[in-house]
Design an enzyme around this catalytic site. Sequence first.
Site, PDB file in Angstrom:
ATOM      1  N   LYS A 167       4.314   0.730   9.509  1.00 56.25           N
ATOM      2  CA  LYS A 167       4.453   2.031   8.850  1.00 56.25           C
ATOM      3  C   LYS A 167       3.837   3.136   9.711  1.00 56.25           C
ATOM      4  O   LYS A 167       4.343   4.244   9.742  1.00 56.25           O
ATOM      5  CB  LYS A 167       3.776   1.985   7.489  1.00 56.25           C
ATOM      6  N   ARG A 172       4.759 -12.645   9.914  1.00 56.93           N
ATOM      7  CA  ARG A 172       5.462 -11.428   9.538  1.00 56.93           C
ATOM      8  C   ARG A 172       6.828 -11.358  10.208  1.00 56.93           C
ATOM      9  O   ARG A 172       7.064 -11.976  11.231  1.00 56.93           O
ATOM     10  CB  ARG A 172       4.635 -10.169   9.811  1.00 56.93           C
ATOM     11  N   GLU A 190       0.879  -1.159   0.000  1.00 57.69           N
ATOM     12  CA  GLU A 190       0.000   0.000   0.000  1.00 57.69           C
ATOM     13  C   GLU A 190       0.921   1.213   0.000  1.00 57.69           C
ATOM     14  O   GLU A 190       1.800   1.309   0.860  1.00 57.69           O
ATOM     15  CB  GLU A 190      -0.868  -0.016   1.273  1.00 57.69           C
TER      16      GLU A 190
HETATM   17  P1  ATP Z   1       2.624  -2.166   8.020  1.00 55.74           P
HETATM   18  O1  ATP Z   1       1.894  -2.872   9.104  1.00 55.74           O
HETATM   19  O2  ATP Z   1       4.066  -1.965   8.289  1.00 55.74           O
HETATM   20  O3  ATP Z   1       1.954  -0.912   7.571  1.00 55.74           O
HETATM   21  P2  ATP Z   1       1.405  -3.510   5.885  1.00 55.74           P
HETATM   22  O4  ATP Z   1       1.214  -4.973   5.906  1.00 55.74           O
HETATM   23  O5  ATP Z   1       0.220  -2.672   6.106  1.00 55.74           O
HETATM   24  O6  ATP Z   1       2.604  -3.161   6.821  1.00 55.74           O
HETATM   25  P3  ATP Z   1       1.589  -3.326   3.069  1.00 55.74           P
HETATM   26  O7  ATP Z   1       2.076  -2.216   2.247  1.00 55.74           O
HETATM   27  O8  ATP Z   1       0.148  -3.650   3.038  1.00 55.74           O
HETATM   28  O9  ATP Z   1       2.058  -3.037   4.536  1.00 55.74           O
HETATM   29  O10 ATP Z   1       2.443  -4.628   2.801  1.00 55.74           O
HETATM   30  C1  ATP Z   1       2.845  -5.081   1.544  1.00 55.74           C
HETATM   31  C2  ATP Z   1       3.215  -6.524   1.661  1.00 55.74           C
HETATM   32  O11 ATP Z   1       4.304  -6.665   2.567  1.00 55.74           O
HETATM   33  C3  ATP Z   1       2.075  -7.350   2.204  1.00 55.74           C
HETATM   34  O12 ATP Z   1       1.977  -8.536   1.446  1.00 55.74           O
HETATM   35  C4  ATP Z   1       2.467  -7.629   3.617  1.00 55.74           C
HETATM   36  O13 ATP Z   1       1.964  -8.840   4.039  1.00 55.74           O
HETATM   37  C5  ATP Z   1       3.995  -7.621   3.547  1.00 55.74           C
HETATM   38  N1  ATP Z   1       4.552  -7.228   4.842  1.00 55.74           N
HETATM   39  C6  ATP Z   1       4.327  -6.101   5.524  1.00 55.74           C
HETATM   40  N2  ATP Z   1       4.961  -6.097   6.703  1.00 55.74           N
HETATM   41  C7  ATP Z   1       5.630  -7.269   6.766  1.00 55.74           C
HETATM   42  C8  ATP Z   1       6.478  -7.878   7.742  1.00 55.74           C
HETATM   43  N3  ATP Z   1       6.757  -7.278   8.898  1.00 55.74           N
HETATM   44  N4  ATP Z   1       6.989  -9.098   7.459  1.00 55.74           N
HETATM   45  C9  ATP Z   1       6.712  -9.707   6.304  1.00 55.74           C
HETATM   46  N5  ATP Z   1       5.919  -9.190   5.358  1.00 55.74           N
HETATM   47  C10 ATP Z   1       5.379  -7.993   5.573  1.00 55.74           C
HETATM   48 MG    MG Z   2      -1.491  -3.205   4.723  1.00 58.97          MG
END
Ligand code: ATP
Ligand code: MG
Length: 567
Positions: free
Chosen positions: A280, A270, A46
């Site tokens: 984020k 994760r 995102e």
């Molecule tokens: P955050 O919680 O940091 O905002 P998010 O999951 O909302 O992370 P996205 O931009 O939606 O962030 O994530 C893009 C991809 O990266 C998704 O497939 C998500 O599952 C993966 N991802 C995000 N954070 C992690 C993590 N800590 N470990 C492994 N994969 C991750």
């Molecule tokens: Mg997300």
Amino acid sequence: MQTFTFALRNQASMSEERSLNFLEEIIEEHLKEGKYEHIHTRFPPEPNGYLHIGHASSICLNFGLAKRYNGKCNLRFDDTNPVTEETEYVESIKNDIKWLGFQWDGEYYASDYFETLYGFAVDLIKKGLAYVDDSSAEEIAAMKGNTMEPGKNSPYRDRSIEENLKLFEEMRAGKYKDGEKTLRAKIDMSHPNLLLRDPLMYRIKHAHHHRTGDKWCIYPMYDFAHGESDSIEHITHSICTLEFIHHRPLYNWFIEKLGIYPSQQYEFARRNMTYTVMSKRKLLQLVNEGHVDGWDDPRMPTVSGMRRRGYTAKAIRQFSDTVGIAKRENMVDVGLLEFCVREDLNKKANRMMAVLDPIKLVITNYPEGQTDELDLENNPEDENGGTRKVPFSNELWIEREDFMENPPKKFFRLGPGLMVRLKGAYIVKCEDFKKDAEGNVTEVHCTYIPESRSGHDTSGINVKGTIHWVSVPHAKTAEVRLYDRLFKVEDPSSEEGDFKSYINENSKHILPAIYIEPALATAQTGDHFQFLRKGYFCVDTDSTPEHLVFNRTVGLKDTWAKEAKKQ
Ligand code: ATP
Ligand code: MG
């Protein structure tokens, strides 16, 4: 939560062939049974912030699987939330992925599918599987029930298909205000999985979108957009993090009811790492509230921060591969990432001399004004590393800590009467020293042994210690920034209270003017070096030819592990 600390003997076997992870097992099975001819994964960020080491793991996983099995991996921006998303983030994400060493097959945006998704929603309405609800967010929440109690049907649940079609069209046309209506899937208000109790598909949001502008005022929810986007792209293996495990039945429900390409979701734990935060939202707080100097602050766990700090893409990939993937939440020791960084830099970084906390060493029997050009090896780990000339004179800068007025028994450096080798040069013997009024040592006086020159040593003298140095008249100055962990505790997010109260206030230490050997004067942004005995350093983006700035990437040894042992 379990913390994985990796013993050195495990790390030594890092590059050896490892066994398959559970996703690789699944994929190999699928390929073997002919379920798919080729696999197709995607990385779906995102664009609401910069990528962090958790994303890097997901990138290595998704792109890595595609590469390993000769498949494809798309980059898809999951940009269904107009309020938090920005083009700046899109660019930084693309830049980071390329820097990590990956190239996507297709570049897509969920927002490109808005029209198709709208069509899918209309299809579900026509099938009697979606309805427009006038209930407010609070009313919907109140009717949801909980794990013990079933929910209640909305009074709007049984609207006719015609009415739903008309209202949904009006929602799109902008007839209603934010929150006035929603589109919901008609599933089961007493379903044991709360996510299947008539989940929202669309909400009204009169907001400007970074790509579609003001074209839309209704936006699809993650659960409705994500699986459908996967399906549009014919993604075979949609890999996401564990918290989406309960969303899987919903992911499947939409696909099944729409009768579209059956993408399938798989979950992995994760990536969490010690001494940092990895969401984020939290990283944004650190940036906005000025706890760090931006998203690319070298203390941040962001890809841009790590790059600026001097971590290499190879080290990050190695870290990801070594940790692998798990089905259960765990916490990985940041020491392992640092280990991977050292491993890579050890092979790549030229050795140089820099004195961070200088005192002057005067060689009393070396002619004043004379300069010797010594040949020093650039990198003993690299046969093609070559050598460089290092000027030597009767006045040198050495580290303050390499001299002691009253040294303990096993101090193999300088002190009254002690001998040490100057790296790549001569053996010197300490004859005298000077102090200022406060009692600080200001100068160390030595004699050198002319026959002891490195590589041509016929002196027959053996010394145990070697210290680094920089010739005073030839030295250049530079700024150095030393970094420590951003948080004082292993897992700030799980501690009581605000995670920011665990920030390490002393995580950045600036040395405004250190002495470096002249060969470093032409160092360029991003160049990596090992400053002998002091750690790995890289040239910071703030650096200019007139004012060089180095970041300490990582020390030569894991000092935290040592501290932990002492306690
Ligand atoms: P955050 O919680 O940091 O905002 P998010 O999951 O909302 O992370 P996205 O931009 O939606 O962030 O994530 C893009 C991809 O990266 C998704 O497939 C998500 O599952 C993966 N991802 C995000 N954070 C992690 C993590 N800590 N470990 C492994 N994969 C991750
Ligand atoms: Mg997300």
